[in-house]
Design an enzyme around this catalytic site. Structure first.
Site, PDB file in Angstrom:
ATOM      1  N   HIS A  66       0.844  -1.232  -0.054  1.00 42.21           N
ATOM      2  CA  HIS A  66       0.121  -0.063   0.067  1.00 42.21           C
ATOM      3  C   HIS A  66       0.771   1.214  -0.022  1.00 42.21           C
ATOM      4  O   HIS A  66       1.739   1.284   0.537  1.00 42.21           O
ATOM      5  CB  HIS A  66      -1.043   0.150   1.032  1.00 42.21           C
ATOM      6  CG  HIS A  66      -0.389  -0.004   2.614  1.00 42.21           C
ATOM      7  ND1 HIS A  66      -0.302   1.077   3.100  1.00 42.21           N
ATOM      8  CD2 HIS A  66      -0.319  -1.100   3.192  1.00 42.21           C
ATOM      9  CE1 HIS A  66      -0.023   0.894   4.621  1.00 42.21           C
ATOM     10  NE2 HIS A  66       0.106  -0.524   4.465  1.00 42.21           N
ATOM     11  N   ASP A 178       6.000   1.041   6.640  1.00 45.36           N
ATOM     12  CA  ASP A 178       4.645   0.764   6.696  1.00 45.36           C
ATOM     13  C   ASP A 178       3.832   1.736   5.599  1.00 45.36           C
ATOM     14  O   ASP A 178       3.363   3.115   6.027  1.00 45.36           O
ATOM     15  CB  ASP A 178       3.749   0.642   7.922  1.00 45.36           C
ATOM     16  CG  ASP A 178       2.408   0.078   7.897  1.00 45.36           C
ATOM     17  OD1 ASP A 178       1.898  -0.304   6.860  1.00 45.36           O
ATOM     18  OD2 ASP A 178       1.632   0.422   8.743  1.00 45.36           O
ATOM     19  N   GLU A 209      -5.127   2.095   2.745  1.00 45.60           N
ATOM     20  CA  GLU A 209      -5.086   0.826   3.656  1.00 45.60           C
ATOM     21  C   GLU A 209      -5.049   1.114   4.785  1.00 45.60           C
ATOM     22  O   GLU A 209      -5.981   0.298   5.669  1.00 45.60           O
ATOM     23  CB  GLU A 209      -3.872   0.117   3.374  1.00 45.60           C
ATOM     24  CG  GLU A 209      -3.744  -1.442   3.869  1.00 45.60           C
ATOM     25  CD  GLU A 209      -3.470  -1.303   5.283  1.00 45.60           C
ATOM     26  OE1 GLU A 209      -3.316  -2.398   5.954  1.00 45.60           O
ATOM     27  OE2 GLU A 209      -2.818  -0.393   6.100  1.00 45.60           O
ATOM     28  N   GLU A 210      -4.548   2.173   5.481  1.00 44.48           N
ATOM     29  CA  GLU A 210      -4.554   2.557   6.908  1.00 44.48           C
ATOM     30  C   GLU A 210      -5.813   2.849   7.280  1.00 44.48           C
ATOM     31  O   GLU A 210      -5.899   3.157   8.596  1.00 44.48           O
ATOM     32  CB  GLU A 210      -3.365   3.474   7.154  1.00 44.48           C
ATOM     33  CG  GLU A 210      -2.122   3.223   6.693  1.00 44.48           C
ATOM     34  CD  GLU A 210      -1.511   2.123   7.886  1.00 44.48           C
ATOM     35  OE1 GLU A 210      -2.202   1.921   8.776  1.00 44.48           O
ATOM     36  OE2 GLU A 210      -0.294   1.707   7.776  1.00 44.48           O
ATOM     37  N   ASP A 232       3.275  -6.416   3.233  1.00 49.96           N
ATOM     38  CA  ASP A 232       3.296  -5.284   4.389  1.00 49.96           C
ATOM     39  C   ASP A 232       4.442  -5.514   5.452  1.00 49.96           C
ATOM     40  O   ASP A 232       5.016  -6.461   5.462  1.00 49.96           O
ATOM     41  CB  ASP A 232       1.715  -5.617   4.826  1.00 49.96           C
ATOM     42  CG  ASP A 232       1.116  -3.945   5.365  1.00 49.96           C
ATOM     43  OD1 ASP A 232       1.989  -3.276   5.607  1.00 49.96           O
ATOM     44  OD2 ASP A 232      -0.089  -4.026   5.099  1.00 49.96           O
ATOM     45  N   HIS A 320       3.969   2.332  13.373  1.00 52.50           N
ATOM     46  CA  HIS A 320       3.163   3.138  13.507  1.00 52.50           C
ATOM     47  C   HIS A 320       3.680   4.464  14.136  1.00 52.50           C
ATOM     48  O   HIS A 320       3.097   5.291  14.760  1.00 52.50           O
ATOM     49  CB  HIS A 320       1.677   3.099  13.877  1.00 52.50           C
ATOM     50  CG  HIS A 320       1.107   2.545  12.829  1.00 52.50           C
ATOM     51  ND1 HIS A 320      -0.345   2.460  12.716  1.00 52.50           N
ATOM     52  CD2 HIS A 320       1.474   1.817  11.631  1.00 52.50           C
ATOM     53  CE1 HIS A 320      -0.981   1.560  11.820  1.00 52.50           C
ATOM     54  NE2 HIS A 320       0.187   1.486  11.043  1.00 52.50           N
TER      55      HIS A 320
HETATM   56 ZN   LIG Z   1       0.612  -1.440   6.362  1.00 49.60          ZN
END
Ligand SMILES: [Zn+2]
Length: 349
Positions: A66, A178, A209-210, A232, A320
């Site tokens: 993504h 990510d 995606e997130e 991912d 994250h």
């Molecule tokens: Zn991801």
């Protein structure tokens, strides 16, 4: 020994900026890299970038990383020029104070800012006054007064972390691993193919995606793959205090092969095929069950009449946050496994 991956490309991908719905500049960069590797390239209405490498009677295999990263949108600008944030994707607010960000202003400027915490300055607080931070406590200071800020920034402008990619030994630390590392693996696996393959490879850089794997949902429908693999990151549990019984994967022990997460149970036969290939080729891998979260595989599995899926992930510490950290060896293992699988995807076992 450190694997020698194309760090220059990974750096450009991670240092690009694009939250869900604002993937344009990341997509432009990936378009440039993907175009020479495929026969057709297009972008759909949700912004998914779709490259098709024609095969020769083999199955249609979709591989997807993504484009979007976690970040924010400006949701309010006050009279003194301070900005408030709407998260786009999941954040732990305790990781945010004192981080540097870039506000991508509608007027064309990129404004460096720092995240502050509203309230009494920390060195004036008594121990009883220290409280856990929520997103509502946070603001961004871009060094402009109210009038200047309103001329440069408006509600809806994108805010991303201000971080460069750095290496330390085998480790890479940066924002946005990510999932720029998933997009990177997709590109590098296509380059690593040993000549033409029978499978038709649909290489997709997905959007949004997130915020709930929205791009993957529509692209799985439009492309109708026979097999789909999400590429991912997955949280690693090899740092102080992390319970290994909950997060078993670790840095440097190979690509993580998803058994299940909250959104998908991987196709058992597909996983067994991947394991046999990894064993035969000496590619290190780890089996992964993740009790929270999911990947694009979740919606791809439930498209049309159903699609066998799995996910291959790079274990990442501090997911994250602006300091996502992974091992180059695991990235290499992922590239190798994707490439060797695509070469053999037409074989039934
Ligand atoms: Zn991801």
């Amino acid at each position: 020994m450190a694997a020698t991956i194309n760090l220059e490309l990974l750096k450009r991908l991670c240092e690009a900026h694009g939250v869900a719905g604002r993937e344009d500049s990341v997509r432009a960069l990936v378009h440039e890299e993907l175009e020479p590797l495929v026969d057709d390239i297009s972008t759909d209405a949700l912004g998914n970038l779709i490259g098709v490498r024609r095969g020769n009677g083999g199955p249609r295999v979709l591989i997807a990383g993504h484009l979007d990263e976690i970040g924010f949108l400006v949701k309010h600008i006050d009279a003194d020029g301070f900005l408030r944030l709407q998260p786009v994707g999941g954040f732990d607010p305790s990781r945010l104070p004192a981080q540097r960000v870039i506000v991508h202003g509608f007027a064309g400027g990129r404004h460096r800012g720092s995240i502050g915490v509203a309230g009494k300055p920390i060195h004036l607080q008594t121990p009883g006054e220290v409280k856990p931070v929520t997103i509502d406590d946070l603001f961004v200071d871009i060094g402009l007064n109210g009038e200047q800020a309103h001329a440069q920034v408006e509600v809806g402008d994108m805010v991303t972390f201000d971080r460069t990619l750095e290496t330390s030994g085998n480790y890479i630390m940066t924002k946005s691993l990510d999932d720029r590392v998933g997009v990177f693996i997709m590109l590098e696996a296509l380059k690593a193919l040993a000549g033409p393959v029978q499978a038709e490879v649909i290489a997709v850089a997905t959007t949004q995606e997130e915020v709930g794997t929205r791009g993957a949902m529509t692209v799985a429908w439009s492309q109708a793959p026979d097999i789909a693999i999400a590429l991912d990151i997955t949280p690693a549990g090899d740092f102080p205090g992390a319970p290994p019984e909950f997060v078993a994967v670790k840095l440097g022990a190979g690509v993580a092969l998803k058994i299940m997460d909250v959104t998908a149970i991987s196709d058992y036969a597909l996983n067994q095929r991947l394991r046999r290939i990894a064993d035969a080729e000496g590619i290190p891998y780890q089996l992964e069950i993740l009790g929270r979260g999911g990947t694009d595989a979740g919606v791809m599995q439930r498209s049309r009449g159903g699609v066998p899926v799995t996910a291959l992930s790079v274990p990442v510490r501090y997911a994250h946050t602006p300091n996502e950290t992974c091992s180059t060896n695991d990235i290499q293992a992922a590239i190798d496994l994707v490439a060797r699988f695509l070469e053999r995807a037409h074989l039934s076992a």
